[in-house]
Write a protein that holds these residues in place. Structure first.
Motif, PDB file in Angstrom:
ATOM      1  N   THR A   1       0.848  -1.188   0.000  1.00 24.17           N
ATOM      2  CA  THR A   1       0.000   0.000   0.000  1.00 24.17           C
ATOM      3  C   THR A   1       0.892   1.250   0.000  1.00 24.17           C
ATOM      4  O   THR A   1       2.074   1.179   0.328  1.00 24.17           O
ATOM      5  N   GLU A   2       0.294   2.367  -0.413  1.00 27.35           N
ATOM      6  CA  GLU A   2       1.045   3.617  -0.527  1.00 27.35           C
ATOM      7  C   GLU A   2       0.349   4.677   0.297  1.00 27.35           C
ATOM      8  O   GLU A   2      -0.869   4.841   0.182  1.00 27.35           O
ATOM      9  N   LYS A   3       1.132   5.410   1.070  1.00 28.46           N
ATOM     10  CA  LYS A   3       0.560   6.545   1.824  1.00 28.46           C
ATOM     11  C   LYS A   3       0.335   7.701   0.867  1.00 28.46           C
ATOM     12  O   LYS A   3       1.246   8.092   0.138  1.00 28.46           O
ATOM     13  N   VAL A   4      -0.891   8.205   0.842  1.00 21.18           N
ATOM     14  CA  VAL A   4      -1.218   9.306  -0.063  1.00 21.18           C
ATOM     15  C   VAL A   4      -1.692  10.470   0.793  1.00 21.18           C
ATOM     16  O   VAL A   4      -2.737  10.400   1.430  1.00 21.18           O
ATOM     17  N   ASP A   5      -0.871  11.529   0.823  1.00 19.61           N
ATOM     18  CA  ASP A   5      -1.189  12.661   1.686  1.00 19.61           C
ATOM     19  C   ASP A   5      -1.401  13.877   0.791  1.00 19.61           C
ATOM     20  O   ASP A   5      -0.469  14.599   0.466  1.00 19.61           O
ATOM     21  N   LEU A   6      -2.645  14.065   0.361  1.00 22.78           N
ATOM     22  CA  LEU A   6      -2.935  15.147  -0.572  1.00 22.78           C
ATOM     23  C   LEU A   6      -3.876  16.145   0.080  1.00 22.78           C
ATOM     24  O   LEU A   6      -4.774  15.759   0.834  1.00 22.78           O
ATOM     25  N   ARG A   7      -3.682  17.415  -0.238  1.00 27.11           N
ATOM     26  CA  ARG A   7      -4.574  18.468   0.259  1.00 27.11           C
ATOM     27  C   ARG A   7      -4.965  19.374  -0.912  1.00 27.11           C
ATOM     28  O   ARG A   7      -4.363  19.324  -1.976  1.00 27.11           O
ATOM     29  N   GLY A   8      -5.967  20.222  -0.667  1.00 19.29           N
ATOM     30  CA  GLY A   8      -6.412  21.141  -1.713  1.00 19.29           C
ATOM     31  C   GLY A   8      -7.067  20.370  -2.857  1.00 19.29           C
ATOM     32  O   GLY A   8      -7.569  19.252  -2.674  1.00 19.29           O
ATOM     33  N   ALA A   9      -7.037  20.966  -4.046  1.00 19.03           N
ATOM     34  CA  ALA A   9      -7.720  20.354  -5.197  1.00 19.03           C
ATOM     35  C   ALA A   9      -7.178  18.952  -5.487  1.00 19.03           C
ATOM     36  O   ALA A   9      -7.913  18.084  -5.978  1.00 19.03           O
ATOM     37  N   ALA A  10      -5.890  18.714  -5.182  1.00 22.81           N
ATOM     38  CA  ALA A  10      -5.299  17.397  -5.455  1.00 22.81           C
ATOM     39  C   ALA A  10      -6.068  16.289  -4.730  1.00 22.81           C
ATOM     40  O   ALA A  10      -6.253  15.183  -5.256  1.00 22.81           O
ATOM     41  N   ALA A  11      -6.566  16.600  -3.509  1.00 23.85           N
ATOM     42  CA  ALA A  11      -7.252  15.570  -2.708  1.00 23.85           C
ATOM     43  C   ALA A  11      -8.573  15.141  -3.343  1.00 23.85           C
ATOM     44  O   ALA A  11      -9.095  14.063  -3.024  1.00 23.85           O
TER      45      ALA A  11
ATOM     46  N   TRP B   1      -7.451   1.737  -5.748  1.00 25.28           N
ATOM     47  CA  TRP B   1      -8.001   2.238  -4.478  1.00 25.28           C
ATOM     48  C   TRP B   1      -7.489   1.416  -3.297  1.00 25.28           C
ATOM     49  O   TRP B   1      -7.118   1.946  -2.250  1.00 25.28           O
ATOM     50  N   ASP B   2      -7.464   0.091  -3.474  1.00 24.49           N
ATOM     51  CA  ASP B   2      -7.081  -0.789  -2.369  1.00 24.49           C
ATOM     52  C   ASP B   2      -5.632  -0.603  -1.939  1.00 24.49           C
ATOM     53  O   ASP B   2      -5.246  -1.036  -0.862  1.00 24.49           O
ATOM     54  N   ARG B   3      -4.829   0.023  -2.796  1.00 18.31           N
ATOM     55  CA  ARG B   3      -3.419   0.233  -2.430  1.00 18.31           C
ATOM     56  C   ARG B   3      -3.179   1.565  -1.739  1.00 18.31           C
ATOM     57  O   ARG B   3      -2.050   1.868  -1.345  1.00 18.31           O
ATOM     58  N   ILE B   4      -4.257   2.360  -1.610  1.00 17.87           N
ATOM     59  CA  ILE B   4      -4.079   3.718  -1.079  1.00 17.87           C
ATOM     60  C   ILE B   4      -4.384   3.784   0.416  1.00 17.87           C
ATOM     61  O   ILE B   4      -5.424   3.328   0.858  1.00 17.87           O
ATOM     62  N   GLU B   5      -3.440   4.388   1.161  1.00 15.45           N
ATOM     63  CA  GLU B   5      -3.717   4.744   2.568  1.00 15.45           C
ATOM     64  C   GLU B   5      -3.866   6.249   2.606  1.00 15.45           C
ATOM     65  O   GLU B   5      -2.944   6.976   2.209  1.00 15.45           O
TER      66      GLU B   5
END
Ligand SMILES: C[S@@+](CC[C@H](N)C(=O)[O-])C[C@H]1O[C@@H](n2cnc3c(N)ncnc32)[C@H](O)[C@@H]1O
Length: 272
Positions: free
Chosen positions: A4-14, A43-47
């Motif tokens: 899995t991959e940590k996805v830390d997005l904010r703003g429009a990117a999220a 989706w299943d790989r996203i944290e």
């Protein structure tokens, strides 16, 4: 089992998490509209730590219908211009280049903000022929990836409402004046949704809002060399494609309310 991959997005990117979440729900449903086979495994790989995505459950048909129409327009372009070029702006974590079957003779350029492209590279194993360009469409950098000699399709799904008006028009100008023949396929929202977006809890939580809305007279005035080929209300389309047949008359009735007719429309323009 892929990691899995940590996805830390904010703003429009999220907001790419919202559309991916909805494509996954559609793909898991008994009668999908889009049936994106990549949505669930990606989706299943996203944290991630964006809460409240369930609030978009009621928008699944609308959002995947939008994707299906834009896929159709993309396939039409690929079949008419197999040696052309597609600029997939604000691509997020969408599998469009895999879904539509890009001929080896066609250039395909995915563009999104650097933090998104970094995640996209980790989560998708895309063929080398699908170029990945990191950059904001409001900056100049991404344009150097564009071949100015090729007939070009811009496909921008769920992008322009997050971009300031001047940057939307500048992007359109750039493609119109910088390529020999341009097709632009994108969705746009009604002005009232800009105000509504400020009160959408998940948008507030990630720190984004809509910034540009559709004004047909202004667009025609700013881009006189473009001819409108299609202008579709998403509600009209959803009321035809919704798999729960009993919902169709309700959607159709909702779509006749003027505010809803214009809430989200899909546009296709060409030069010439
Ligand atoms: C609602 S998501 C849509 C993503 C994808 N098109 C889809 O349908 O799943 C909005 C996308 O626009 C991208 N975006 C917003 N502003 C942008 C900009 N100035 N330049 C490039 N991409 C941008 C975001 O990073 C995000 O990936």
């Amino acid at each position: 089992m892929p990691s899995t991959e940590k996805v830390d997005l904010r703003g429009a990117a999220a907001t790419l998490l919202m559309t991916l979440y909805m494509r996954r729900l559609d793909a898991r449903s008994r009668r999908p509209i889009l049936g994106d086979p990549w949505a669930e495994p990606v989706w299943d790989r996203i944290e991630h730590d964006v809460h409240g995505l369930w609030q978009f459950t009621g928008d699944v048909s609308t959002i995947v219908c939008r994707a299906a129409i834009l896929d159709g327009w993309t396939r039409e372009f690929l079949s008419a211009e197999p040696a052309g070029q597609v600029l997939h702006l604000g691509c997020g974590l969408d599998s469009r280049p895999l879904r539509v079957g890009v001929p080896s003779t066609c250039r395909w350029v995915d563009v999104d903000q650097p933090e998104v492209m970094e995640v996209r590279r980790r989560l998708y194993d895309l063929p080398d022929s699908i170029e990945q360009v990191a950059g904001s469409v409001t900056d100049d950098g991404w344009w150097s990836a564009v071949d100015p000699t090729l007939p070009t399709l811009v496909v921008a799904e769920g992008l322009f409402m997050y971009v300031p008006a001047e940057a939307v028009h500048a992007t359109v100008d750039r493609v119109v004046s910088g390529t020999p023949a341009a097709t632009l396929a994108f969705d746009a929202v009604a002005p009232w949704t800009v105000r509504a977006s400020r009160w959408t809890p998940t948008f507030r939580a990630v720190g984004t809002e809509f910034r540009w809305s559709w004004n047909p007279a202004e667009f025609a005035h700013r881009h006189p060399s473009l001819t409108e080929r299609d202008d579709i209300s998403i509600y009209d389309e959803v009321s035809l494609r919704e798999p729960r047949v009993w919902l169709r008359p309700l959607l159709s009735a909702a779509g006749h309310v003027p505010a809803m007719q214009d809430a989200m429309r899909l546009h296709r323009f060409t030069t010439g």
